[in-house]
Design a protein around this motif. Sequence first.
Motif, short mmCIF file in Angstrom:
data_model
loop_
_atom_site.label_atom_id
_atom_site.label_comp_id
_atom_site.label_asym_id
_atom_site.label_seq_id
_atom_site.Cartn_x
_atom_site.Cartn_y
_atom_site.Cartn_z
N GLU A 180 0.83 -1.21 0.00
CA GLU A 180 0.00 0.00 0.00
C GLU A 180 0.87 1.26 0.00
O GLU A 180 0.59 2.22 -0.73
CB GLU A 180 -0.91 -0.01 1.23
CG GLU A 180 -1.87 1.17 1.30
CD GLU A 180 -2.76 1.13 2.53
OE1 GLU A 180 -3.36 2.16 2.85
OE2 GLU A 180 -2.84 0.05 3.15
N LYS A 181 1.94 1.25 0.80
CA LYS A 181 2.84 2.40 0.83
C LYS A 181 3.57 2.55 -0.50
O LYS A 181 3.77 3.67 -0.99
CB LYS A 181 3.85 2.24 1.97
CG LYS A 181 3.27 2.47 3.35
CD LYS A 181 2.86 3.93 3.53
CE LYS A 181 2.32 4.17 4.93
NZ LYS A 181 1.87 5.57 5.12
N ALA A 182 4.00 1.43 -1.08
CA ALA A 182 4.69 1.49 -2.37
C ALA A 182 3.79 2.06 -3.45
O ALA A 182 4.23 2.85 -4.31
CB ALA A 182 5.17 0.09 -2.76
N LEU A 183 2.51 1.69 -3.41
CA LEU A 183 1.56 2.24 -4.37
C LEU A 183 1.39 3.74 -4.17
O LEU A 183 1.32 4.51 -5.14
CB LEU A 183 0.21 1.52 -4.22
CG LEU A 183 -0.92 2.00 -5.14
CD1 LEU A 183 -0.53 1.82 -6.61
CD2 LEU A 183 -2.21 1.25 -4.84
N GLN A 184 1.34 4.16 -2.91
CA GLN A 184 1.22 5.59 -2.61
C GLN A 184 2.46 6.34 -3.11
O GLN A 184 2.35 7.43 -3.69
CB GLN A 184 1.05 5.79 -1.11
CG GLN A 184 0.70 7.22 -0.72
CD GLN A 184 0.44 7.36 0.77
OE1 GLN A 184 0.82 6.51 1.55
NE2 GLN A 184 -0.21 8.43 1.16
N TYR A 185 3.63 5.75 -2.90
CA TYR A 185 4.86 6.37 -3.39
C TYR A 185 4.82 6.52 -4.92
O TYR A 185 5.22 7.55 -5.47
CB TYR A 185 6.08 5.53 -3.00
CG TYR A 185 6.37 5.49 -1.52
CD1 TYR A 185 5.69 6.31 -0.62
CD2 TYR A 185 7.33 4.63 -1.00
CE1 TYR A 185 5.95 6.27 0.73
CE2 TYR A 185 7.60 4.58 0.36
CZ TYR A 185 6.91 5.39 1.22
OH TYR A 185 7.16 5.35 2.56
N GLN A 186 4.35 5.47 -5.59
CA GLN A 186 4.31 5.50 -7.05
C GLN A 186 3.32 6.54 -7.55
O GLN A 186 3.58 7.23 -8.55
CB GLN A 186 3.92 4.11 -7.57
CG GLN A 186 4.02 3.98 -9.09
CD GLN A 186 5.42 4.20 -9.60
OE1 GLN A 186 6.38 3.62 -9.09
NE2 GLN A 186 5.57 5.05 -10.61
#
Length: 386
Positions: A42-48
């Motif tokens: 979820e955090k990686a998606l937010q970063y992207q």
Amino acid sequence: MLGTFLSLRTKLTVTIALFTVIVVFIISAFDYYQLKQNIVSEKALQYQLIDDQILHSLKNVDLVYSVFEQDMENQMRNALEEMAKRYRGNPDLSRWNFAALKQSFNSMDIFVIDRSIKVAYSNIDKEVGLDFSNAGDFTALLKKRIDGSEFTADGMEVSVNTGAIKKFAYLPTYDHKYLLEVGINLQDSSLFDTFNFLDESATILQKYNIVKDITIYSHDGYALGKQGEDGKALKIAERLKPAFTEAFQSQQIRGYTETAEGKELVHRFSPYRLDDKSTDLSRSRVIEIVFDNTSLNQMLAGRLKDALLKIVIAVAAALIISFIISRLITRPIARMKQLSSARLCDARRYIGAVQRGRPLFRHPAGRVQRSLRAAQHVDRPYRRRG
């Protein structure tokens, strides 16, 4: 007998407890791993998403400027051609009035680069002496331009001494001793105010508390629109150079993690190219987004603490339950052993008395009946349980 009984009870308790603990540990570990993967994803998606938002804004600016840059390049070409004509008639550049030339060229900044790839003359005094001889690919590009004969123009670039975002154009002199250069400050234009990726970066910083900083670097590591403590263009820190260089050369996202003031910061470097023009370094940039991973680590630590607490509770419950079960199993076995031992003792005493020629009991039949009734009394509760 008692030692054997206690050993059996202990073995049962340990076996049941160990089995329960293993099962609970495996399930808890699997649940924590899945939860951790979900949080990280979820955090990686937010970063992207944040990265894509910056890239989209930057690409829009480049596309808009690509539409209007033809007019700017025509103005710059005219200024450079006039300077080249002036050079033919007056090659002594030390006698030129560059401040007056700037006014006549609609406030374009003027630079003259010699064959050592240094700025020899300019209307900006602090630009004189600026050395590009060790700028890697950019050095090779300037050498190619000074040896050429054509007008060339860059896209959006950064002024090393001021950090301002500019557009530069070049034209060599007829004798190839100098490379004439003019620059336009794009930040002074109304077009930049309309399509300003710096404002977009500021908006993202306010919107997402996990984003601590956003910087857009040119191909040589100078920040667009940012100044360092010395008033010059902010240059990428030495500790970040390996990740920056690898991202630019491989054109793939790279990261660098560090701890500062008790916080885990992740520097994410995303390469960006407007097109596939290999010689146009001004259209190649690297976006640095600094994320604060403190909240993520706190969340993972909290979930790990919950998982460990569940395991501790499960272990305690397993020990209690296993102890109760072992008692329920071993109690009838113990009573059966006690009864068997008593009967065996009576039998041995009776046989011994018979062998000695005198009965042990005056009324053997009555004694046997009482023993049988006692055995039935002991055995009755377990038949009911069965």
